[in-house]
Design a protein around this motif. Structure first.
Motif, PDB file in Angstrom:
ATOM      1  N   HIS A   1      -2.918  -3.808   3.745  1.00 13.36           N
ATOM      2  CA  HIS A   1      -2.452  -3.475   2.402  1.00 13.36           C
ATOM      3  C   HIS A   1      -1.325  -4.395   1.948  1.00 13.36           C
ATOM      4  O   HIS A   1      -0.994  -4.413   0.785  1.00 13.36           O
ATOM      5  CB  HIS A   1      -1.963  -2.025   2.374  1.00 13.36           C
ATOM      6  N   GLN A   2      -0.711  -5.161   2.838  1.00 10.10           N
ATOM      7  CA  GLN A   2       0.450  -5.956   2.479  1.00 10.10           C
ATOM      8  C   GLN A   2       0.100  -7.380   2.061  1.00 10.10           C
ATOM      9  O   GLN A   2       0.962  -8.114   1.609  1.00 10.10           O
ATOM     10  CB  GLN A   2       1.419  -6.009   3.675  1.00 10.10           C
ATOM     11  N   HIS A   3      -1.132  -7.775   2.193  1.00 13.13           N
ATOM     12  CA  HIS A   3      -1.495  -9.172   1.996  1.00 13.13           C
ATOM     13  C   HIS A   3      -1.940  -9.490   0.567  1.00 13.13           C
ATOM     14  O   HIS A   3      -2.977 -10.101   0.347  1.00 13.13           O
ATOM     15  CB  HIS A   3      -2.596  -9.573   2.986  1.00 13.13           C
TER      16      HIS A   3
ATOM     17  N   ILE B   1      -7.523   4.891  -4.683  1.00 14.95           N
ATOM     18  CA  ILE B   1      -7.178   3.707  -3.876  1.00 14.95           C
ATOM     19  C   ILE B   1      -7.362   4.069  -2.409  1.00 14.95           C
ATOM     20  O   ILE B   1      -6.833   5.085  -1.933  1.00 14.95           O
ATOM     21  CB  ILE B   1      -5.725   3.250  -4.125  1.00 14.95           C
ATOM     22  N   ASP B   2      -8.120   3.242  -1.706  1.00 19.57           N
ATOM     23  CA  ASP B   2      -8.261   3.417  -0.267  1.00 19.57           C
ATOM     24  C   ASP B   2      -8.379   2.052   0.394  1.00 19.57           C
ATOM     25  O   ASP B   2      -8.406   1.012  -0.272  1.00 19.57           O
ATOM     26  CB  ASP B   2      -9.463   4.311   0.073  1.00 19.57           C
TER      27      ASP B   2
ATOM     28  N   LEU C   1       0.818   2.196   1.101  1.00 21.62           N
ATOM     29  CA  LEU C   1       0.163   1.989  -0.186  1.00 21.62           C
ATOM     30  C   LEU C   1       1.191   1.810  -1.306  1.00 21.62           C
ATOM     31  O   LEU C   1       1.046   0.951  -2.170  1.00 21.62           O
ATOM     32  CB  LEU C   1      -0.752   3.164  -0.501  1.00 21.62           C
ATOM     33  N   ARG C   2       2.228   2.632  -1.273  1.00 22.77           N
ATOM     34  CA  ARG C   2       3.268   2.545  -2.308  1.00 22.77           C
ATOM     35  C   ARG C   2       3.962   1.181  -2.257  1.00 22.77           C
ATOM     36  O   ARG C   2       4.201   0.545  -3.292  1.00 22.77           O
ATOM     37  CB  ARG C   2       4.285   3.675  -2.121  1.00 22.77           C
TER      38      ARG C   2
ATOM     39  N   TYR D   1       4.716   1.522 -13.543  1.00 21.77           N
ATOM     40  CA  TYR D   1       5.002   2.945 -13.362  1.00 21.77           C
ATOM     41  C   TYR D   1       3.757   3.591 -12.763  1.00 21.77           C
ATOM     42  O   TYR D   1       2.677   3.549 -13.357  1.00 21.77           O
ATOM     43  CB  TYR D   1       5.351   3.642 -14.677  1.00 21.77           C
ATOM     44  N   PHE D   2       3.912   4.205 -11.591  1.00 19.81           N
ATOM     45  CA  PHE D   2       2.763   4.850 -10.962  1.00 19.81           C
ATOM     46  C   PHE D   2       3.207   5.984 -10.057  1.00 19.81           C
ATOM     47  O   PHE D   2       4.366   6.060  -9.622  1.00 19.81           O
ATOM     48  CB  PHE D   2       1.937   3.834 -10.160  1.00 19.81           C
ATOM     49  N   ARG D   3       2.263   6.857  -9.760  1.00 21.30           N
ATOM     50  CA  ARG D   3       2.446   7.922  -8.786  1.00 21.30           C
ATOM     51  C   ARG D   3       1.226   7.997  -7.883  1.00 21.30           C
ATOM     52  O   ARG D   3       0.112   7.668  -8.310  1.00 21.30           O
ATOM     53  CB  ARG D   3       2.660   9.275  -9.472  1.00 21.30           C
ATOM     54  N   LEU D   4       1.451   8.426  -6.666  1.00 21.49           N
ATOM     55  CA  LEU D   4       0.363   8.644  -5.712  1.00 21.49           C
ATOM     56  C   LEU D   4       0.104  10.141  -5.580  1.00 21.49           C
ATOM     57  O   LEU D   4       1.049  10.936  -5.542  1.00 21.49           O
ATOM     58  CB  LEU D   4       0.715   8.065  -4.342  1.00 21.49           C
ATOM     59  N   TYR D   5      -1.174  10.504  -5.486  1.00 23.54           N
ATOM     60  CA  TYR D   5      -1.561  11.905  -5.364  1.00 23.54           C
ATOM     61  C   TYR D   5      -2.479  12.073  -4.151  1.00 23.54           C
ATOM     62  O   TYR D   5      -3.657  11.687  -4.216  1.00 23.54           O
ATOM     63  CB  TYR D   5      -2.297  12.375  -6.631  1.00 23.54           C
TER      64      TYR D   5
END
Length: 326
Positions: A10-12, A46-47, A86-87, A98-102
């Motif tokens: 996820h970091q790349h 998102i996965d 992920l964040r 601006y985002f939120r994870l659920y």
């Protein structure tokens, strides 16, 4: 020494350019954007399997938006996913987003999922769109749902502004020329108690990868439960083969607001078996959607891209310096 492929994490991903609101945009302070009626709310899943597509989709939305700072993103993730990673990944590529994870606890839907013609369609997160009305805060009344395998090449505000009329719950692109009968099994059509659900409805196929949804009407009509009821019947009788799409059709087909086809030029991933290259449908294009088995990032990595995959590649944020170690 031969090159060794390093797993993509996820970091790349590279940092995207910063995009600015046009002078005509309303100014919404960040503390208030979550529940602002003036904000444009976008929901996506998102996965790990689709994050490369998700990052490209986000970039395409921002790049073509006249008011990118007025967009609030709502990302549905598996409850078992590494939310912190992920964040960090999203923030690193889009520091001004601006985002939120659920987190989506799929324990309730997992027993209802039947095997389909393609295993990717059986992922519980693929069903999270059914639960948007309960996952998102009640102050969010309207949301635009987007799949992760698409890019926008037009201003998303025009799509989000589509009117739903007095009664409709959602708007999506309809394809009335498609063979609607083929989306359900002979068991379904031979049972009058089931097939009569489409009586007095001009039911057409529509694609659920791009939907404008009225969450208030969804909640009031208890549509999550109505879809679950069809999934329960599917477990007992096998009335369809295609994952989360058919129960949407059973509940909404013939009762949606049709959206111009340019907002969902779908099927670019080919069919669900071979994923062969496909051309665009005739007419203008605002959304390119790689629904089907073939995903542009996979075909690009395999060095077997389709012609249209080059358009997707221009939004790819993968940092290729991490892809190989010499």
């Amino acid at each position: 020494m031969a090159a060794t492929v390093t797993p993509i994490t996820h970091q790349h991903f590279k940092e995207a350019s910063k995009f600015y609101n046009s002078p005509a945009c309303l100014s919404i302070s960040e503390p208030y954007i979550l529940c602002s009626h003036q904000a444009l709310h976008v929901a996506m899943t998102i996965d790990k399997a689709y994050i490369r597509g998700s990052m490209a989709a986000i970039l395409s939305v921002l790049q073509h938006s006249s008011c990118p700072h007025n967009i609030a993103f709502h990302f549905l993730i598996s409850a078992t996913a590494n939310a912190s990673l992920l964040r960090t990944t999203i923030s690193s590529s889009f520091p001004y987003l601006y985002f939120r994870l659920y987190p989506f606890d799929h324990s309730s839907v997992a027993p209802l999922i039947s095997t389909s013609i393609r295993s990717a369609l059986d992922c519980p997160l693929n069903y999270a769109r059914i639960y948007l009305a309960s996952l998102l805060p009640s102050c969010i009344h309207r949301v635009l749902y987007l799949d992760s395998d698409l890019i926008l090449v037009d201003d998303i505000a025009e799509l989000a502004a589509i009117q739903l009329g007095d009664n409709s719950v959602l708007a999506a692109t309809e394809y009335c020329s498609a063979n609607f009968v083929s989306y359900f099994t002979p068991t379904f059509w031979s049972n009058p108690c089931l097939s009569l659900t489409f009586a007095n409805r001009k039911a057409c196929y529509f694609n659920t990868g791009v939907m404008v949804m009225d969450l208030d009407r969804w909640r009031e009509g208890d549509y999550t439960r109505k879809i679950e009821e069809w999934m329960e019947i599917q477990k007992r009788m096998r009335i369809y083969e295609l994952g989360s799409l058919p129960p949407f059709l059973l509940v909404f087909a013939g009762n949606i607001v049709p959206v111009d086809h340019r907002w969902n030029q779908h099927g670019l991933g080919g069919d669900n078996f071979d994923g062969l290259c496909r051309d665009l449908h005739p007419g203008p294009v605002s959304v390119l959607h790689w629904s089907g088995k073939g995903k542009p990032w996979a075909r690009l990595d395999a060095k077997t891209p389709c012609l249209l995959d080059a358009l997707w590649a221009s939004y790819d944020l993968l940092d290729t310096s991490f892809a190989f170690d010499s």
